[in-house]
Design a protein around this motif. Structure first.
Motif, PDB file in Angstrom:
ATOM      1  N   PRO A  74       1.008  -1.215   0.007  1.00 57.35           N
ATOM      2  CA  PRO A  74      -0.331  -0.354  -0.133  1.00 57.35           C
ATOM      3  C   PRO A  74       1.049   1.383   0.360  1.00 57.35           C
ATOM      4  CG  PRO A  74      -1.072  -1.886   1.951  1.00 57.35           C
ATOM      5  CD  PRO A  74       0.282  -2.299   1.341  1.00 57.35           C
ATOM      6  N   ALA A  75       1.545   0.858   1.034  1.00 57.07           N
ATOM      7  CA  ALA A  75       3.267   2.694   1.150  1.00 57.07           C
ATOM      8  C   ALA A  75       3.833   3.092  -0.261  1.00 57.07           C
ATOM      9  CB  ALA A  75       3.956   2.280   2.186  1.00 57.07           C
ATOM     10  N   PHE A  76       4.081   1.632  -1.106  1.00 54.87           N
ATOM     11  CA  PHE A  76       4.498   1.355  -2.211  1.00 54.87           C
ATOM     12  C   PHE A  76       3.725   2.190  -3.594  1.00 54.87           C
ATOM     13  CE2 PHE A  76       5.410  -0.081  -6.367  1.00 54.87           C
ATOM     14  CZ  PHE A  76       7.120   0.209  -6.142  1.00 54.87           C
ATOM     15  N   GLU A  77       2.324   1.704  -3.576  1.00 52.70           N
ATOM     16  CA  GLU A  77       1.147   2.555  -4.223  1.00 52.70           C
ATOM     17  C   GLU A  77       1.278   3.566  -4.331  1.00 52.70           C
ATOM     18  OE1 GLU A  77      -3.139   1.289  -6.422  1.00 52.70           O
ATOM     19  OE2 GLU A  77      -1.838  -0.667  -5.144  1.00 52.70           O
ATOM     20  N   GLN A  78       0.766   4.136  -3.321  1.00 52.48           N
ATOM     21  CA  GLN A  78       1.135   5.554  -2.775  1.00 52.48           C
ATOM     22  C   GLN A  78       1.777   6.596  -2.993  1.00 52.48           C
ATOM     23  OE1 GLN A  78      -1.763   6.871  -1.298  1.00 52.48           O
ATOM     24  NE2 GLN A  78      -1.223   8.581  -1.932  1.00 52.48           N
ATOM     25  N   LEU A  79       3.149   6.260  -2.514  1.00 46.14           N
ATOM     26  CA  LEU A  79       4.593   6.526  -2.927  1.00 46.14           C
ATOM     27  C   LEU A  79       4.381   7.108  -4.983  1.00 46.14           C
ATOM     28  CD1 LEU A  79       7.186   8.080  -2.937  1.00 46.14           C
ATOM     29  CD2 LEU A  79       7.871   5.016  -3.243  1.00 46.14           C
ATOM     30  N   ILE A  80       3.881   6.388  -5.775  1.00 43.29           N
ATOM     31  CA  ILE A  80       3.638   6.482  -6.935  1.00 43.29           C
ATOM     32  C   ILE A  80       2.876   7.469  -7.264  1.00 43.29           C
ATOM     33  CG2 ILE A  80       3.237   4.833  -9.047  1.00 43.29           C
ATOM     34  CD1 ILE A  80       5.568   4.308  -7.776  1.00 43.29           C
TER      35      ILE A  80
END
Length: 487
Positions: free
Chosen positions: A101-107
């Motif tokens: 989830p955090a990686f997707e939010q970063l993108i």
């Protein structure tokens, strides 16, 4: 790519030193060869602090993701693979999936900041879930194999099919590659015992099955050195595969500068006369094996530098006990000037680069193998786990740059002081087989240098072709969006 645009490239390594280092090396190469790109390395707070404390490259940006081991039932210090106890490894692998989830939010955040998504995501093979994130957000995706082509192809086939569970024979042909025969003693203990209903095989089958969904694959190897392994990968994965190695990362260290103890000791030895011994940052041998190795070394009479830590079953942070070695072994080697014991850590690439280093007794982790071969140093193989036995197999049987002395901690493992003595004498002291290995390793070292020669090197071309493919896909997407907007 349009003039003046600084598009974002994201690199996302697994949380282990053997994965982070080749990602940092790739980040550095991309930053130097493509200065119009902003290169980002994504990791957790802990690992970014660790990286930047010793390797603060000004051209690379670091992006942090939150990670709480305790939230997944792990000890609070389980922030990095090398800090794990054996019983926590699978739990840690599952915990890493929580980064999604955090990686997707970063993108999403980068896309909002820049007005466009990142140019591409290059992710570790342990993070294939990044494929679905990338495609959902319209980003080109590549998996980066930090291992060798042959080793990773065999590793994939072993976990995908568990062929050793279907036969009682010691010699096991692989379903994907029938001409490749794996001996039961080359299979790690945890894989030997694996059953298709257990969590570990289920986990590995899941991540391996998703490798095919990526848009491309980068491999830390050299086309001319690993033709067989690359052919195997290309057989099972219907995607573009580019070898871009050797990519090596050695953080600056004051441990082997002029006047340092290791350097002084090596300076006093004849060229190519010293055996360097190390089993990597996450592996080691048992106490009994350590005893056999020490006795074989002493009998061989060879000079050596041994990076030594407590054996398997003991905390690596514990004090080393003299009882794990023959009586007064360390004192005797020091007084004779034959052996130097380095406790804990040593600057490996610097030692391998020293003129006095003549061979490397290694666990055959791929980073260590590349470091040795790139410096023209033959390998004495003692593989311990994972893809290491397969790396040793291809380096001995096909590439011709090593000789195996033992196989790790599986139930069938045996190490014998007489074999240690014989193999060390052969490779270090100039036996006929050792001479041929030395000749061949020099050739391979030259192949590695040639791979990055501008304009003609296979790895230089591979990385350039990769970014041309990325740019082509981006251009198609841009044209499609323009047509949709016009319509």
């Amino acid at each position: 790519m349009e003039e003046g645009r600084r598009e974002q490239v994201l690199l996302f390594p697994f949380l282990a030193e053997g994965h982070i280092n080749p990602f940092l090396a790739l980040a550095d190469v991309i930053a130097r060869r493509h200065p119009n790109l902003t290169v980002n390395v994504v990791s957790t707070d802990f690992n970014i602090r660790k990286i930047t404390s010793s390797f603060p490259p000004p051209s690379i940006r670091f992006r942090s993701l939150p990670f709480s081991p305790a939230a997944h039932g792990l000890p609070p210090d389980a922030q990095h693979y090398s800090s794990l106890l054996k019983q926590h490894i699978l739990q840690f692998l599952f915990a890493c999936d929580s980064l999604q989830p955090a990686f997707e939010q970063l993108i999403v955040d980068i896309t909002e900041e820049d007005g466009r998504p990142p140019l591409c995501i290059i992710a570790d093979f342990f993070f294939p879930w990044t494929v679905s994130v990338a495609h959902r957000l319209g980003v080109f995706h590549s998996i980066y194999l930090t291992g060798g082509a042959y080793g990773m192809a065999v590793y994939y086939s072993m976990w995908a099919h568990l062929p050793h569970r279907k036969t009682a024979n010691d010699e096991i042909p692989l379903p994907d590659f029938p001409d490749v025969i794996i001996h039961r003693s080359q299979i790690s203990a945890y894989q030997l015992d694996a059953d298709e209903s257990q969590p570990a095989p289920i986990y590995y089958k899941d991540i391996l099955s998703r490798w095919s969904d990526t848009d491309a694959m980068l491999v830390n190897t050299v086309e001319e050195m690993e033709t067989t392994g690359l052919r195997m990968l290309r057989k099972v994965f219907p995607i573009p595969i580019w070898p871009i190695g050797p990519l090596l990362n050695s953080s600056p260290s004051a441990a082997i500068v002029s006047g340092d103890g290791i350097s002084r000791w090596l300076d006093a030895k004849p060229p190519a006369s010293v055996l360097y011994i190390a089993f990597g940052s996450q592996n080691n041998i048992t106490a009994a094996q350590m005893m056999e190795l020490a006795m074989g070394l002493e009998a061989s009479g060879a000079r050596f530098v041994w990076v030594i830590r407590p054996p398997v079953g003991f905390d690596v942070k514990d004090e080393f006990k003299a009882e794990w070695l023959p009586e007064k072994f360390e004192e005797r080697m020091r007084e004779q000037g034959t052996g130097l014991m380095v406790h804990g850590w040593a600057p490996q690439l610097e030692i391998l680069s020293h003129a006095s280093t003549g061979a490397f007794l290694s666990h055959c982790g791929w980073n260590s193998a590349l470091e040795s071969l790139s410096r023209g140093v033959p390998i004495i193989a003692w593989p311990l786990s994972g893809d290491q036995p397969f790396n040793a197999k291809v380096m001995e049987e096909e590439i011709g740059v090593c000789l195996e002395v033992a196989r790790g901690n599986t139930e069938s493992s045996k190490v014998d002081r007489a074999v240690v003595e014989r193999v060390v004498r052969e490779v270090v002291c100039g036996g006929e087989r050792g001479k041929e290995i030395r000749r061949r390793v020099k050739e391979v070292g030259e192949l590695m240098k040639a791979a990055w020669r501008e304009g003609v090197g296979s790895s230089a071309r591979g990385l350039d072709e990769f970014f041309r493919a990325v740019a082509s896909v981006e251009q198609e997407a841009h044209c499609h969006k323009h047509l949709v907007d016009v319509a």
